[in-house]
Design a protein around this motif. Structure first.
Motif, PDB file in Angstrom:
ATOM      1  N   CYS A  89       0.843  -1.196   0.000  1.00 59.06           N
ATOM      2  CA  CYS A  89       0.000   0.000   0.000  1.00 59.06           C
ATOM      3  C   CYS A  89       0.876   1.242   0.000  1.00 59.06           C
ATOM      4  O   CYS A  89       1.981   1.223   0.536  1.00 59.06           O
ATOM      5  N   PRO A 149      -3.478   7.300  -3.236  1.00 56.00           N
ATOM      6  CA  PRO A 149      -4.424   8.122  -2.488  1.00 56.00           C
ATOM      7  C   PRO A 149      -3.688   9.333  -1.914  1.00 56.00           C
ATOM      8  O   PRO A 149      -2.518   9.239  -1.534  1.00 56.00           O
ATOM      9  N   PRO A 160      -3.915   9.019   3.660  1.00 52.01           N
ATOM     10  CA  PRO A 160      -4.680   7.878   3.175  1.00 52.01           C
ATOM     11  C   PRO A 160      -3.772   6.886   2.467  1.00 52.01           C
ATOM     12  O   PRO A 160      -2.761   7.267   1.870  1.00 52.01           O
ATOM     13  N   GLY A 185      -3.834   3.063   0.067  1.00 53.70           N
ATOM     14  CA  GLY A 185      -4.586   2.067  -0.672  1.00 53.70           C
ATOM     15  C   GLY A 185      -3.626   1.112  -1.355  1.00 53.70           C
ATOM     16  O   GLY A 185      -2.420   1.389  -1.457  1.00 53.70           O
ATOM     17  N   TRP A 244      -9.530  -1.051  -6.032  1.00 50.99           N
ATOM     18  CA  TRP A 244     -10.813  -1.468  -5.473  1.00 50.99           C
ATOM     19  C   TRP A 244     -10.671  -2.552  -4.404  1.00 50.99           C
ATOM     20  O   TRP A 244     -11.656  -3.166  -4.011  1.00 50.99           O
ATOM     21  N   PHE A 278     -10.829  -3.142  -1.083  1.00 47.41           N
ATOM     22  CA  PHE A 278     -11.269  -2.429   0.120  1.00 47.41           C
ATOM     23  C   PHE A 278     -10.475  -2.792   1.370  1.00 47.41           C
ATOM     24  O   PHE A 278     -10.289  -1.957   2.248  1.00 47.41           O
ATOM     25  N   TYR A 329      -7.464  -3.036   1.883  1.00 49.16           N
ATOM     26  CA  TYR A 329      -6.204  -2.305   2.003  1.00 49.16           C
ATOM     27  C   TYR A 329      -6.394  -0.799   2.167  1.00 49.16           C
ATOM     28  O   TYR A 329      -5.428  -0.071   2.349  1.00 49.16           O
ATOM     29  N   ILE A 330      -7.617  -0.308   2.084  1.00 50.82           N
ATOM     30  CA  ILE A 330      -7.862   1.124   2.243  1.00 50.82           C
ATOM     31  C   ILE A 330      -7.725   1.472   3.729  1.00 50.82           C
ATOM     32  O   ILE A 330      -8.402   0.888   4.569  1.00 50.82           O
ATOM     33  N   ASP A 331      -6.826   2.390   4.038  1.00 54.57           N
ATOM     34  CA  ASP A 331      -6.479   2.675   5.426  1.00 54.57           C
ATOM     35  C   ASP A 331      -6.043   4.134   5.545  1.00 54.57           C
ATOM     36  O   ASP A 331      -5.899   4.833   4.548  1.00 54.57           O
ATOM     37  N   THR A 332      -5.839   4.575   6.769  1.00 55.21           N
ATOM     38  CA  THR A 332      -5.406   5.941   7.043  1.00 55.21           C
ATOM     39  C   THR A 332      -4.470   5.953   8.244  1.00 55.21           C
ATOM     40  O   THR A 332      -4.712   5.257   9.222  1.00 55.21           O
TER      41      THR A 332
END
Length: 181
Positions: free
Chosen positions: A74, A114, A129, A131, A137, A139, A141-144
């Motif tokens: 990511c 991101p 952010p 990704g 797409w 989801f 792995y989408i993190d902050t």
């Protein structure tokens, strides 16, 4: 390039917020505090900020890759502009030239990085952010990462941030991609 200081952070997550153990996930971030040559100036040509971010992108990401426990899966970027700067100064350090050296240092990346940028006061935090580098797409792995440098950015500075991770969030469970319903 006038860099006042560079700060690195490393998190190794071994449990979720409820205390349920998970395989270790490493998230790392580099934060460079740089002089904003356009602070307080209405400037149309922001190319100097493009060059600055390309140089920092390579050196900072090479260090981040070494800090990770696994391979980079990511990535993400953020900029916090001091109060005498403009939001567009943050966009200038993030968008035109930063992605290429980051991708080179991690060995590729098909997805857009991101990003987030804002103007803030000394000590303000920014959400970095992240990704998946190849599957936008994905989801899981989408993190902050919420990060800050307590004495930055000063009014005439920019805090440039790059983040990497070697895993998903702890126990992701929101699905693998967009709903087809």
């Amino acid at each position: 390039m006038d860099v006042r200081k560079t700060v690195f952070t490393k998190e190794i997550i071994t449990a979720d917020e409820m205390g349920q153990a998970c395989a270790p996930i490493t998230r790392v971030a580099a934060m460079a505090v740089v002089k904003n040559p356009f602070a307080g100036i209405a400037q149309t040509d922001l190319a100097a900020l493009f060059d600055l971010s390309a140089q920092l992108g390579q050196s900072l990401t090479e260090k981040l890759v070494i800090m990770l426990e696994g391979r980079a899966l990511c990535y993400g970027k953020a900029a916090l502009v001091g109060a005498s700067g403009a939001m567009e100064h943050g966009a200038a350090v993030l968008h035109p030239a930063l992605g290429k050296p980051v991708r080179a240092a991690i060995g590729g990346g098909a997805s857009l990085m991101p990003s987030n940028h804002k103007v803030g006061a000394v000590g303000a935090s920014i959400d970095l952010p992240m990704g998946h580098k190849d599957e936008a797409w994905s989801f899981d792995y989408i993190d902050t990462m919420t990060i800050c440098v307590p004495d930055a950015p000063r009014a005439d500075e920019i805090l440039l941030c790059i983040g990497l991770s070697d895993g998903t969030r702890a126990h992701p469970r929101v699905g693998k991609g967009p709903s087809r319903a």
